[in-house]
Design an enzyme around this catalytic site. Structure first.
Site, mmCIF file in Angstrom:
data_model
loop_
_atom_site.group_PDB
_atom_site.id
_atom_site.type_symbol
_atom_site.label_atom_id
_atom_site.label_comp_id
_atom_site.label_asym_id
_atom_site.label_seq_id
_atom_site.Cartn_x
_atom_site.Cartn_y
_atom_site.Cartn_z
ATOM 1 N N LYS A 236 -4.639 5.061 -17.951
ATOM 2 C CA LYS A 236 -3.166 5.332 -17.440
ATOM 3 C C LYS A 236 -2.862 4.202 -17.494
ATOM 4 C CE LYS A 236 -0.594 6.466 -14.751
ATOM 5 N NZ LYS A 236 1.188 6.651 -14.770
ATOM 6 N N GLU B 217 3.792 -3.807 2.655
ATOM 7 C CA GLU B 217 4.637 -4.175 1.887
ATOM 8 C C GLU B 217 6.012 -4.174 1.490
ATOM 9 O OE1 GLU B 217 2.029 -3.338 -1.890
ATOM 10 O OE2 GLU B 217 1.571 -5.317 -2.392
ATOM 11 N N THR C 19 -1.452 1.670 -1.399
ATOM 12 C CA THR C 19 -2.532 1.704 -0.617
ATOM 13 C C THR C 19 -3.030 3.785 -0.520
ATOM 14 O OG1 THR C 19 -2.417 -0.919 0.091
ATOM 15 C CG2 THR C 19 -3.384 1.554 1.759
#
Ligand code: NDP
Length: 487
Positions: A191, A397, A245
């Site tokens: 995907k 991040e 994450t």
């Protein structure tokens, strides 16, 4: 005059580049569906795919229904006995053909990747597409040698692998996932990310061209829920995921106790440590490459710059001067260093983080060789100085062209600050002293450490993280272990 006080280059009239647009016309279909059992199927519920460089719709792509995901998994299951039963040398030949065909069509792949993702054509042409081809070549070479990798033991493929990939390196991540799976004898349902499905669909065309047996690779498109449905499918033997994450944690929960194998390649907050004895101009290039390559949409980006205090002012002045030469703009222009942010949503995320940094007390500096275009999703290369270890921008991040700058006085302090993160994907160290490079590299908690370099990739070299950056390796012989059982 102090270099910091000079006006930006574009205001000084320097570095005016004539436009050099990539001129190869590449047809993009008005609509894409899925690739199941060797055939393209139309699918339903199309949603627009936006071109980040213009902000305009590029095409539409269907969203896979549960029965279509089922059909893809069944096709992969049906193809598995024959594919895994092929002489390994023959499997390798298919991978070679994919690599060669990818090289033949390299320019078209580069143009489509740039239009769909927003990254500069210079990068898709010189990095994404050649590296993707190298991955297929590399694992083609492994196919018939794998059985000799563990003397006296037989290696068996696992079966059907469900693979979910992100938008930052659409073609390269597809290659990282598909090549080792196929070399080891597995079949695949992939995907792609919702915003970047196009080069995966071009890969599907290429699979048809080289007569890859139907069902060996299947591609289902759609947004997060399609990925969620795929990874939870009981017909899979293995799941491989690259992305955030948060989603990685959900997948871990879904698969807990299922007996299915899992690898996760997640986020990072890489430290790039520059010691006073480093070759500073070389380190400036490495720092630029570490954070502004691919607009900073890189899980292993060197997004935290750790500077030895005695050189901090000098280094930052050199860095700013270099940033002022970077061309931000049309991703299809060969002069462009920094292209478009992948989506309006990601641009808003980056802007939110920068504002948060400023609110928490950071000083902001932005520069480039030109003004940013007035359409599309662009963000200037940004430095945040005066940042504390505990600030949000030093911990989370950002996934954009934003470099957070911290300082240190001793190697021990540099290591402590670099390791003070929940992530553990990548780091860089810059010094002329080899003993210092080794000492520091060994003390860093990261899956990958570059010495006097950054963002260097090779198919033969394993890549992956520890802690919240995930587990499992991609690349090298280590990249094959997640796809085999040692009997
Ligand atoms: P995601 O982790 O959401 O996306 C990665 C892939 O997973 C995409 O194909 C996505 O589909 C799919 N996905 C989303 N939800 C699920 C689910 N519940 N189950 C299975 N698959 C799912 O990343 P985003 O694109 O949302 O980016 C958000 C942030 O994640 C970024 O700002 C960045 O910080 C980080 N990121 C990190 C990457 C890395 O390589 N470390 C790569 C990409 C993002 P869809 O595209 O439709 O959402």
């Amino acid at each position: 005059m102090n270099p910091d006080e000079r006006p930006p280059l574009h205001l000084r009239g320097a570095l005016k580049f004539a436009p050099a647009p990539e001129s190869v016309p590449v047809p993009i279909a008005p609509r894409y569906g899925h690739f199941i059992d060797g055939r393209f199927v139309d699918g339903d519920d199309p949603f627009p795919v936006i071109e980040p460089g213009t902000g305009q719709p590029l095409t539409q792509v269907a969203s896979a229904r549960p029965d279509e995901i089922d059909a893809a998994v069944r096709a992969a299951r049906a193809a598995f006995p024959k594919w895994s039963g092929l002489p390994a040398l023959e499997r390798g030949k298919y991978l070679y053909r994919i690599a060669r065909r990818l090289q033949d069509r390299a320019r078209a792949f580069a143009v489509v990747e740039t239009r769909n993702n927003g990254k500069p054509i210079r990068e898709t042409r010189d990095v994404d597409v050649p590296l993707a081809a190298q991955h297929f070549f590399y694992y083609a070479g492994w196919a018939d040698k794998l059985n000799y990798a563990v003397p006296g033991r037989a290696l068996r493929p696992l079966g059907v692998a469900g693979q979910v990939i992100p938008w930052n390196f659409p073609l390269l991540m597809a290659a990282w996932k598909i090549a080792p799976a196929l070399a080891a004898g597995n079949t695949v349902v992939l995907k792609p990310a919702e915003t970047t499905p196009l080069t995966a669909m071009m890969l599907a065309e290429l699979f048809q061209e080289i007569d890859l047996p139907p069902g060996v690779v299947n591609i289902v498109n759609g947004a997060g829920p399609v990925g969620g449905h795929l990874v939870a499918h009981t017909g899979l033997d293995k799941v491989a995921f690259t992305g955030s994450t948060g989603v990685g944690r959900n997948i871990l929960r879904t698969l807990a106790g299922s007996g299915r194998k899992l690898t996760l390649e997640l986020g990072g907050k890489g430290a790039n440590i520059v010691f006073a004895d480093a070759a500073l101009d070389q380190a400036v290039e490495g720092v630029i490459n570490g954070i502004f390559f691919n607009q900073g949409h890189v899980c292993c980006a060197g997004s935290r710059l750790l500077l030895e205090e005695s050189i901090a002012d000098d280094f930052l002045a050199r860095l700013r001067r270099r940033i002022e030469t970077l061309v931000v703009g049309d991703p299809l222009d060969k002069n462009t260093d920094i292209g478009a942010i992948n989506s309006a949503r990601q641009l808003a995320t980056v802007q939110r983080y920068v504002q948060r940094g400023v609110d928490e007390g950071a000083e902001i500096w932005q520069g480039a060789a030109c003004a940013i275009p007035d359409r599309g999703y662009f963000h200037l290369p940004t430095l945040l100085t005066g940042v504390q270890q505990s600030d949000t921008v030093a911990r989370e991040e950002i996934f954009g062209p934003v470099l957070v700058v911290l300082t240190f006085r001793t190697p021990d302090e540099a290591v402590k600050k670099a390791n003070d993160t929940e992530y553990g994907l990548a780091a860089g160290v810059w010094s002329e002293k080899t003993s210092k490079l080794f000492d520091v590299a060994h003390a860093l908690n990261a899956g990958v450490v570059w010495a006097n370099g950054y963002n260097l990739f090779d198919p033969a070299s394993p890549f992956g993280g520890i802690r919240h950056s995930g587990f499992g390796r991609e690349g090298g012989v280590a990249g094959l272990w997640p796809y085999v059982e040692v009997a």
